[in-house]
Enzyme design. Structure first.
Site, PDB file in Angstrom:
ATOM      1  N   ALA A   1       3.716   2.812  -3.263  1.00  6.07           N
ATOM      2  CA  ALA A   1       4.580   3.962  -2.984  1.00  6.07           C
ATOM      3  C   ALA A   1       5.097   3.901  -1.554  1.00  6.07           C
ATOM      4  O   ALA A   1       6.135   3.297  -1.280  1.00  6.07           O
ATOM      5  CB  ALA A   1       3.819   5.260  -3.241  1.00  6.07           C
TER       6      ALA A   1
ATOM      7  N   HIS B   1       5.427  -5.356   1.032  1.00  2.06           N
ATOM      8  CA  HIS B   1       6.439  -4.379   0.603  1.00  2.06           C
ATOM      9  C   HIS B   1       7.532  -5.055  -0.234  1.00  2.06           C
ATOM     10  O   HIS B   1       8.726  -4.973   0.071  1.00  2.06           O
ATOM     11  CB  HIS B   1       7.054  -3.657   1.803  1.00  2.06           C
ATOM     12  CG  HIS B   1       7.637  -2.320   1.433  1.00  2.06           C
ATOM     13  ND1 HIS B   1       7.753  -1.279   2.321  1.00  2.06           N
ATOM     14  CD2 HIS B   1       8.142  -1.856   0.261  1.00  2.06           C
ATOM     15  CE1 HIS B   1       8.300  -0.235   1.724  1.00  2.06           C
ATOM     16  NE2 HIS B   1       8.553  -0.565   0.461  1.00  2.06           N
TER      17      HIS B   1
ATOM     18  N   ASP C   1       0.943  -2.643  -1.383  1.00  2.00           N
ATOM     19  CA  ASP C   1       2.257  -3.232  -1.127  1.00  2.00           C
ATOM     20  C   ASP C   1       2.929  -2.565   0.066  1.00  2.00           C
ATOM     21  O   ASP C   1       3.932  -3.067   0.569  1.00  2.00           O
ATOM     22  CB  ASP C   1       3.158  -3.087  -2.371  1.00  2.00           C
ATOM     23  CG  ASP C   1       4.514  -3.746  -2.191  1.00  2.00           C
ATOM     24  OD1 ASP C   1       4.546  -4.930  -1.785  1.00  2.00           O
ATOM     25  OD2 ASP C   1       5.546  -3.088  -2.442  1.00  2.00           O
TER      26      ASP C   1
ATOM     27  N   GLY D   1       7.827  -4.465  -3.641  1.00  3.81           N
ATOM     28  CA  GLY D   1       7.914  -3.775  -4.922  1.00  3.81           C
ATOM     29  C   GLY D   1       9.279  -3.836  -5.575  1.00  3.81           C
ATOM     30  O   GLY D   1       9.394  -4.032  -6.789  1.00  3.81           O
ATOM     31  N   ALA D   2      10.314  -3.677  -4.784  1.00  5.36           N
ATOM     32  CA  ALA D   2      11.679  -3.662  -5.329  1.00  5.36           C
ATOM     33  C   ALA D   2      12.320  -5.045  -5.331  1.00  5.36           C
ATOM     34  O   ALA D   2      13.465  -5.194  -5.766  1.00  5.36           O
ATOM     35  CB  ALA D   2      12.544  -2.701  -4.520  1.00  5.36           C
TER      36      ALA D   2
ATOM     37  N   GLU E   1       4.817  -0.933   9.370  1.00  3.01           N
ATOM     38  CA  GLU E   1       5.475  -2.117   8.831  1.00  3.01           C
ATOM     39  C   GLU E   1       6.536  -2.600   9.807  1.00  3.01           C
ATOM     40  O   GLU E   1       7.274  -1.784  10.356  1.00  3.01           O
ATOM     41  CB  GLU E   1       6.109  -1.801   7.471  1.00  3.01           C
ATOM     42  CG  GLU E   1       5.098  -1.439   6.391  1.00  3.01           C
ATOM     43  CD  GLU E   1       5.731  -1.184   5.026  1.00  3.01           C
ATOM     44  OE1 GLU E   1       6.959  -1.405   4.873  1.00  3.01           O
ATOM     45  OE2 GLU E   1       5.011  -0.745   4.121  1.00  3.01           O
TER      46      GLU E   1
ATOM     47  N   ASP F   1       0.820  15.796 -10.635  1.00  2.00           N
ATOM     48  CA  ASP F   1       2.101  16.007  -9.978  1.00  2.00           C
ATOM     49  C   ASP F   1       2.192  17.446  -9.522  1.00  2.00           C
ATOM     50  O   ASP F   1       1.228  18.214  -9.650  1.00  2.00           O
ATOM     51  CB  ASP F   1       3.262  15.652 -10.913  1.00  2.00           C
ATOM     52  CG  ASP F   1       4.464  15.099 -10.150  1.00  2.00           C
ATOM     53  OD1 ASP F   1       4.750  15.609  -9.051  1.00  2.00           O
ATOM     54  OD2 ASP F   1       5.111  14.158 -10.646  1.00  2.00           O
TER      55      ASP F   1
END
Length: 301
Positions: A225, A273, A250, A275-276, A255, A169
């Site tokens: 991500a 996409h 994902d 993920g959520a 897109e 990070d």
């Protein structure tokens, strides 16, 4: 005050807003042209990822005070234009962290055991037991790039599976779980690499041809991500050469996806996409964004 919701949110979120005395119009699927025409009537707009809150929309919204994004990223909101107009932008970074982390972990398992490929083989009427020899996650090293909420949730789960976790990070950020290390160390030592960073000028094509060359041969790449943090052309070459054993994506540079070249490779699996996209995550996102927009508007009155 009037609020327009252009991407669906949980009914409980809508109820929170109406109970607070706001007039709420739900217009999922509204076209950009239609939105431009009616946005001047509204004090707030709530979106997910489909609606693009462009500078044009923001400047047309003469009464706009709050933009709410039910989700983590703000790629679809022109924050500079909002800031210039003094419009508050709120989102729900906590709502879907577990959902995304669980998908990343599921994709790790799917790559390690060729689950989609084995399912496709059975669907075609084959019994190829010896064709799908996989690997265990236990004892392997997972490199996590980005130790925010999602990266932290993934690290917790990976450690519970007996994996070693390395985390890269920004300088000065100490991960809650896992061992901090440089990006080069992570690339060289990881059996799996999972990205959990936003797309910025600094992270664009973070995993490029040079980065893939530094990786352990046979690495597995996971990206839940943002599209653009991986150079997809370089990934294609790395898989073809055998440097990367498999990849699960994902998110994509463009897109909805139009160039499906990566999926011509049997080592690549993916999701659109999602993920959520869990019941629990979307319920939390709907409730949290409603509460934040409500509070922001109450403060603006």
């Amino acid at each position: 005050m009037k609020i327009i919701i252009t991407d669906p949110i949980d009914p409980e979120g809508v109820k929170i807003l109406t109970d607070a005395g706001f007039s709420v119009d739900e217009k999922p699927g509204i076209t950009p042209e239609e939105l431009l025409k009616i946005i001047p009537d509204y004090d707030a707009i709530i979106v997910r990822s489909a609606t693009k809150v462009t500078a044009e929309v923001i400047n047309a919204g003469k009464n706009l005070k709050v933009i709410g994004r039910a989700g983590v990223g703000l790629d679809n909101v022109d924050r500079k234009a909002a800031e210039a107009r003094g419009i508050k932008v709120v989102n729900t970074p906590e709502a879907t962290s577990i959902s995304v982390a669980e998908l990343a972990l599921g994709l790790m398992f799917a790559c390690a055991r060729s689950i989609p490929q084995a399912t496709a083989s059975l669907r075609s009427g084959k019994w190829e037991k010896k064709a799908f020899k996989g690997i265990e996650l236990f004892g392997k090293t997972l490199g996590i790039i980005g130790s925010g909420r999602i990266g932290t949730e993934l690290a917790k789960r990976a450690l519970a599976l007996g994996m070693k976790v390395l985390v890269n990070d920004l300088p000065g950020i100490q991960p809650q779980y896992g061992e901090p290390c440089s990006l080069d160390q992570l690339l060289a030592k990881s059996d799996f690499i999972s990205l959990h960073i936003p797309k910025t000028p600094e992270t664009y094509h973070l995993l490029n041809k040079e980065a893939f060359a530094k990786m352990k041969k046979g690495v597995i790449i996971i990206n839940c991500a943002r599209g653009g943090v991986i150079d997809e052309a370089a990934l294609f070459e790395a898989i073809q050469s055998g440097q990367v054993a498999a990849a699960a994506l994902d998110v994509f540079e463009e897109e909805p996806l139009k160039d499906f070249r990566l999926f011509s490779l049997p080592q690549v699996i993916g999701t659109p996409h999602i993920g959520a996209q869990t019941k629990e995550g979307q319920r939390r996102a709907g409730i949290q964004i409603a509460e934040k927009v409500r509070d922001a508007l109450k403060g603006a009155i």
